[in-house]
Design a protein around this motif. Structure first.
Motif, PDB file in Angstrom:
ATOM      1  N   ILE A 151       0.825  -1.211   0.000  1.00  0.00           N
ATOM      2  CA  ILE A 151       0.000   0.000   0.000  1.00  0.00           C
ATOM      3  C   ILE A 151       0.862   1.264   0.000  1.00  0.00           C
ATOM      4  CG2 ILE A 151      -1.717   1.346   1.293  1.00  0.00           C
ATOM      5  CD1 ILE A 151      -2.911  -1.310   2.251  1.00  0.00           C
ATOM      6  N   PRO A 152       1.883   1.357   0.852  1.00  0.00           N
ATOM      7  CA  PRO A 152       2.610   2.638   0.908  1.00  0.00           C
ATOM      8  C   PRO A 152       3.429   2.977  -0.324  1.00  0.00           C
ATOM      9  CG  PRO A 152       3.605   1.036   2.392  1.00  0.00           C
ATOM     10  CD  PRO A 152       2.311   0.438   1.922  1.00  0.00           C
ATOM     11  N   SER A 153       3.864   1.995  -1.083  1.00  0.00           N
ATOM     12  CA  SER A 153       4.755   2.332  -2.204  1.00  0.00           C
ATOM     13  C   SER A 153       4.509   1.518  -3.471  1.00  0.00           C
ATOM     14  CB  SER A 153       6.224   2.154  -1.772  1.00  0.00           C
ATOM     15  OG  SER A 153       6.459   0.825  -1.328  1.00  0.00           O
ATOM     16  N   GLY A 154       3.430   0.741  -3.499  1.00  0.00           N
ATOM     17  CA  GLY A 154       3.266  -0.155  -4.634  1.00  0.00           C
ATOM     18  C   GLY A 154       1.899  -0.146  -5.294  1.00  0.00           C
ATOM     19  N   LEU A 155       1.615  -1.240  -5.995  1.00  0.00           N
ATOM     20  CA  LEU A 155       0.426  -1.344  -6.840  1.00  0.00           C
ATOM     21  C   LEU A 155      -0.866  -1.317  -6.027  1.00  0.00           C
ATOM     22  CD1 LEU A 155       0.048  -1.826  -9.985  1.00  0.00           C
ATOM     23  CD2 LEU A 155      -0.578  -4.152  -9.362  1.00  0.00           C
ATOM     24  N   SER A 156      -0.849  -1.878  -4.825  1.00  0.00           N
ATOM     25  CA  SER A 156      -2.068  -1.902  -4.015  1.00  0.00           C
ATOM     26  C   SER A 156      -2.506  -0.493  -3.634  1.00  0.00           C
ATOM     27  CB  SER A 156      -1.862  -2.749  -2.755  1.00  0.00           C
ATOM     28  OG  SER A 156      -1.669  -4.107  -3.093  1.00  0.00           O
ATOM     29  N   GLY A 157      -1.552   0.353  -3.262  1.00  0.00           N
ATOM     30  CA  GLY A 157      -1.893   1.731  -2.950  1.00  0.00           C
ATOM     31  C   GLY A 157      -2.487   2.448  -4.146  1.00  0.00           C
ATOM     32  N   LEU A 158      -1.907   2.205  -5.324  1.00  0.00           N
ATOM     33  CA  LEU A 158      -2.423   2.833  -6.545  1.00  0.00           C
ATOM     34  C   LEU A 158      -3.840   2.341  -6.833  1.00  0.00           C
ATOM     35  CD1 LEU A 158      -1.914   4.637  -8.998  1.00  0.00           C
ATOM     36  CD2 LEU A 158      -0.850   2.671 -10.137  1.00  0.00           C
ATOM     37  N   TYR A 159      -4.065   1.036  -6.686  1.00  0.00           N
ATOM     38  CA  TYR A 159      -5.408   0.496  -6.936  1.00  0.00           C
ATOM     39  C   TYR A 159      -6.437   1.080  -5.969  1.00  0.00           C
ATOM     40  CZ  TYR A 159      -9.431  -2.488  -6.369  1.00  0.00           C
ATOM     41  OH  TYR A 159     -10.725  -2.926  -6.221  1.00  0.00           O
ATOM     42  N   LEU A 160      -6.110   1.126  -4.685  1.00  0.00           N
ATOM     43  CA  LEU A 160      -7.058   1.627  -3.685  1.00  0.00           C
ATOM     44  C   LEU A 160      -7.415   3.091  -3.927  1.00  0.00           C
ATOM     45  CD1 LEU A 160      -5.463  -0.120  -0.592  1.00  0.00           C
ATOM     46  CD2 LEU A 160      -7.711  -0.661  -1.578  1.00  0.00           C
ATOM     47  N   LEU A 161      -6.440   3.856  -4.408  1.00  0.00           N
ATOM     48  CA  LEU A 161      -6.696   5.266  -4.741  1.00  0.00           C
ATOM     49  C   LEU A 161      -7.593   5.365  -5.975  1.00  0.00           C
ATOM     50  CD1 LEU A 161      -5.584   7.833  -6.661  1.00  0.00           C
ATOM     51  CD2 LEU A 161      -6.266   8.249  -4.313  1.00  0.00           C
ATOM     52  N   VAL A 162      -7.288   4.592  -7.013  1.00  0.00           N
ATOM     53  CA  VAL A 162      -8.103   4.599  -8.234  1.00  0.00           C
ATOM     54  C   VAL A 162      -9.526   4.131  -7.924  1.00  0.00           C
ATOM     55  CG1 VAL A 162      -8.410   3.461 -10.481  1.00  0.00           C
ATOM     56  CG2 VAL A 162      -6.173   4.381  -9.841  1.00  0.00           C
ATOM     57  N   ARG A 163      -9.654   3.131  -7.071  1.00  0.00           N
ATOM     58  CA  ARG A 163     -10.983   2.655  -6.659  1.00  0.00           C
ATOM     59  C   ARG A 163     -11.768   3.775  -5.979  1.00  0.00           C
ATOM     60  NH1 ARG A 163     -13.047   0.748  -1.840  1.00  0.00           N
ATOM     61  NH2 ARG A 163     -14.855  -0.658  -2.046  1.00  0.00           N
ATOM     62  N   LYS A 164     -11.102   4.548  -5.124  1.00  0.00           N
ATOM     63  CA  LYS A 164     -11.758   5.659  -4.436  1.00  0.00           C
ATOM     64  C   LYS A 164     -12.237   6.706  -5.440  1.00  0.00           C
ATOM     65  CE  LYS A 164     -10.155   6.973  -0.434  1.00  0.00           C
ATOM     66  NZ  LYS A 164     -11.340   6.948   0.485  1.00  0.00           N
ATOM     67  N   ILE A 165     -11.421   7.000  -6.440  1.00  0.00           N
ATOM     68  CA  ILE A 165     -11.824   7.964  -7.475  1.00  0.00           C
ATOM     69  C   ILE A 165     -13.021   7.426  -8.252  1.00  0.00           C
ATOM     70  CG2 ILE A 165     -11.105   9.155  -9.581  1.00  0.00           C
ATOM     71  CD1 ILE A 165      -8.223   9.050  -8.522  1.00  0.00           C
ATOM     72  N   ARG A 166     -12.985   6.127  -8.585  1.00  0.00           N
ATOM     73  CA  ARG A 166     -14.080   5.522  -9.363  1.00  0.00           C
ATOM     74  C   ARG A 166     -15.401   5.563  -8.599  1.00  0.00           C
ATOM     75  NH1 ARG A 166     -14.040  -0.595 -12.013  1.00  0.00           N
ATOM     76  NH2 ARG A 166     -15.740  -0.231 -13.515  1.00  0.00           N
ATOM     77  N   LEU A 167     -15.342   5.338  -7.288  1.00  0.00           N
ATOM     78  CA  LEU A 167     -16.559   5.378  -6.482  1.00  0.00           C
ATOM     79  C   LEU A 167     -17.172   6.777  -6.465  1.00  0.00           C
ATOM     80  CD1 LEU A 167     -15.506   3.150  -3.441  1.00  0.00           C
ATOM     81  CD2 LEU A 167     -17.228   2.602  -5.172  1.00  0.00           C
ATOM     82  N   LYS A 168     -16.328   7.787  -6.480  1.00  0.00           N
ATOM     83  CA  LYS A 168     -16.823   9.166  -6.443  1.00  0.00           C
ATOM     84  C   LYS A 168     -17.209   9.666  -7.828  1.00  0.00           C
ATOM     85  CE  LYS A 168     -15.822  13.734  -4.546  1.00  0.00           C
ATOM     86  NZ  LYS A 168     -14.905  14.557  -3.702  1.00  0.00           N
ATOM     87  N   TYR A 169     -16.431   9.282  -8.850  1.00  0.00           N
ATOM     88  CA  TYR A 169     -16.685   9.761 -10.221  1.00  0.00           C
ATOM     89  C   TYR A 169     -16.743   8.568 -11.174  1.00  0.00           C
ATOM     90  CZ  TYR A 169     -15.099  14.196  -8.173  1.00  0.00           C
ATOM     91  OH  TYR A 169     -14.941  15.310  -7.389  1.00  0.00           O
ATOM     92  N   PRO A 170     -17.807   7.755 -11.111  1.00  0.00           N
ATOM     93  CA  PRO A 170     -17.869   6.523 -11.918  1.00  0.00           C
ATOM     94  C   PRO A 170     -17.856   6.761 -13.425  1.00  0.00           C
ATOM     95  CG  PRO A 170     -19.999   6.993 -10.890  1.00  0.00           C
ATOM     96  CD  PRO A 170     -19.010   7.930 -10.276  1.00  0.00           C
ATOM     97  N   ASP A 171     -18.235   7.967 -13.867  1.00  0.00           N
ATOM     98  CA  ASP A 171     -18.298   8.246 -15.312  1.00  0.00           C
ATOM     99  C   ASP A 171     -17.048   8.968 -15.823  1.00  0.00           C
ATOM    100  OD1 ASP A 171     -20.878   7.138 -15.450  1.00  0.00           O
ATOM    101  OD2 ASP A 171     -21.791   9.033 -14.828  1.00  0.00           O
ATOM    102  N   MET A 172     -16.042   9.131 -14.995  1.00  0.00           N
ATOM    103  CA  MET A 172     -14.829   9.806 -15.428  1.00  0.00           C
ATOM    104  C   MET A 172     -14.156   9.021 -16.562  1.00  0.00           C
ATOM    105  SD  MET A 172     -11.454  10.823 -13.159  1.00  0.00           S
ATOM    106  CE  MET A 172     -12.270  12.124 -12.218  1.00  0.00           C
ATOM    107  N   ASP A 173     -13.642   9.727 -17.547  1.00  0.00           N
ATOM    108  CA  ASP A 173     -12.960   9.082 -18.668  1.00  0.00           C
ATOM    109  C   ASP A 173     -11.805   8.221 -18.177  1.00  0.00           C
ATOM    110  OD1 ASP A 173     -14.677  10.356 -20.408  1.00  0.00           O
ATOM    111  OD2 ASP A 173     -13.255  11.932 -20.972  1.00  0.00           O
ATOM    112  N   TYR A 174     -11.694   7.005 -18.708  1.00  0.00           N
ATOM    113  CA  TYR A 174     -10.598   6.057 -18.492  1.00  0.00           C
ATOM    114  C   TYR A 174     -10.606   5.393 -17.110  1.00  0.00           C
ATOM    115  CZ  TYR A 174      -8.782   8.931 -22.330  1.00  0.00           C
ATOM    116  OH  TYR A 174      -8.643   9.640 -23.500  1.00  0.00           O
ATOM    117  N   ILE A 175     -11.452   5.842 -16.183  1.00  0.00           N
ATOM    118  CA  ILE A 175     -11.341   5.331 -14.816  1.00  0.00           C
ATOM    119  C   ILE A 175     -11.726   3.848 -14.731  1.00  0.00           C
ATOM    120  CG2 ILE A 175     -13.665   6.031 -14.074  1.00  0.00           C
ATOM    121  CD1 ILE A 175     -10.439   6.192 -11.981  1.00  0.00           C
TER     122      ILE A 175
END
Length: 340
Positions: A151-175
């Motif tokens: 989470i602090p420096s790798g792929l899991s942290g990136l995924y969890l952040l992208v997931r948070k963005i998707r939950l808030k903006y599900p229609d965002m381009d490329y998300i």
């Protein structure tokens, strides 16, 4: 996040204990610090040279202030404090993506965590750019090159952040494409649940990052819960007297993780694991404060072993984990660790 972590703990303690007297004192002190922060942000010019990281940088200050306003713990105007610094901070987020610096604590992911909570059009435009740049890196195969799954420096942290963005903006381009790509990479990871003296179990480890991510993917949730039970029993049965590292790793880190899983799943087995690890952590107190006589913890963080006071590797994080364990309210401060 040393100072911010201390203040976060003190505010939560006041709310949990309904301590109005100390709340007033802490609020006054924090108000003075906000004024000092505002003065410093006015002199930031070069976005590539400013300390924009979540840990000890401007996005960490912004996240902390925003969190306290949302809770609500304080009455303040976030734009008034951070408005002049935000353009530089968000530009730094884009630079970091273009240089493949996805670190939560000092890279693009931590800055984006601050950005996603902002609701202004300006921050939304930068978040759109952040996702578009990530998508470009994905099409170039850069995300497939990440071998760190923590989470602090790798792929899991990136995924969890992208997931948070998707939950808030599900229609965002490329998300959607971006989130699906990261999910597929994580679902292909084989978890090796081994007890070893060479690593400190907890939030910082790659296996925890993968298991935490799989817990939030519907088709892998049940498998992840089974593996979390195995992971907990493994480290519960083999106590190597780990040096504590606050929320970064060790018994308090494990205790908070299993408390989180208990609240997500409702399974009492995780509550028992959480309690056992927290009790074990309490028994590891190995330092007596000369002024108060209280037993405290030396913690190891960033290669330094001693008394640390901050959120990630110190007493503030330990205190917040203990408060979360006894509070009826679900904690939200651990969003800074991408756990909520």
């Amino acid at each position: 996040m040393r100072r911010s972590g201390i203040q976060l703990f003190l505010f939560h303690r006041c709310f949990e204990l309904d301590d109005e007297e100390n709340y007033v004192k802490i609020s006054d002190r924090y108000g003075q610090r906000i004024d000092n922060i505002h003065k410093k942000t006015l002199y930031i010019n070069d976005p590539q040279k400013c300390n924009a990281g979540l840990a000890g940088g401007l996005s960490g200050i912004g996240w902390m202030l925003d969190y306290m306003i949302r809770y609500p713990m304080i009455d303040a105007d976030l734009f008034e404090v951070m408005g002049s610094a935000d353009p530089k901070v968000f530009r730094r987020m884009i630079y970091d993506v273009q240089e493949d610096r996805y670190d939560l604590l000092q890279g693009a992911v931590g800055i984006a965590l601050y950005c996603v909570n902002r609701n202004e059009r300006f921050s939304r435009e930068y978040l759109n750019r952040f996702v578009a740049e990530l998508y470009k890196r994905m099409t170039l195969g850069k995300l497939n090159d990440i071998q760190d799954y923590s989470i602090p420096s790798g792929l899991s942290g990136l995924y969890l952040l992208v997931r948070k963005i998707r939950l808030k903006y599900p229609d965002m381009d490329y998300i959607a494409e971006l989130a699906d790509n990261l999910e597929n990479q994580l679902k292909c990871q084989a978890i090796s649940l081994e007890n070893t003296l060479n690593t400190l179990p907890g939030w910082s480890q790659s296996e925890v990052g993968v298991l935490w991510s799989l817990l939030h993917i519907p088709e892998t949730r049940d498998r992840a819960l089974e593996q979390w039970v195995q992971y907990g029993k493994l480290h519960h049965e083999h106590d190597h007297e780990y040096l504590e590292a606050g929320l970064y790793g060790g018994c308090f880190s494990l205790g908070h993780l299993f408390n989180r899983i208990y609240r997500l799943s409702g399974c009492s087995e995780f509550r028992e694991l959480s309690s056992d690890f927290l009790c074990r952590g309490l028994s590891h107190a190995n330092y007596t404060d000369k002024k108060t006589g209280y037993r405290l913890w030396y913690t190891g963080i960033n290669g330094v072993y001693g008394v640390h006071y901050g959120l990630l590797g110190g007493l503030a994080g330990i205190g917040l984990a203990l408060l979360a364990a006894v509070s009826e309210k679900e904690s939200a401060w651990d969003e800074s660790l991408l756990l909520s």
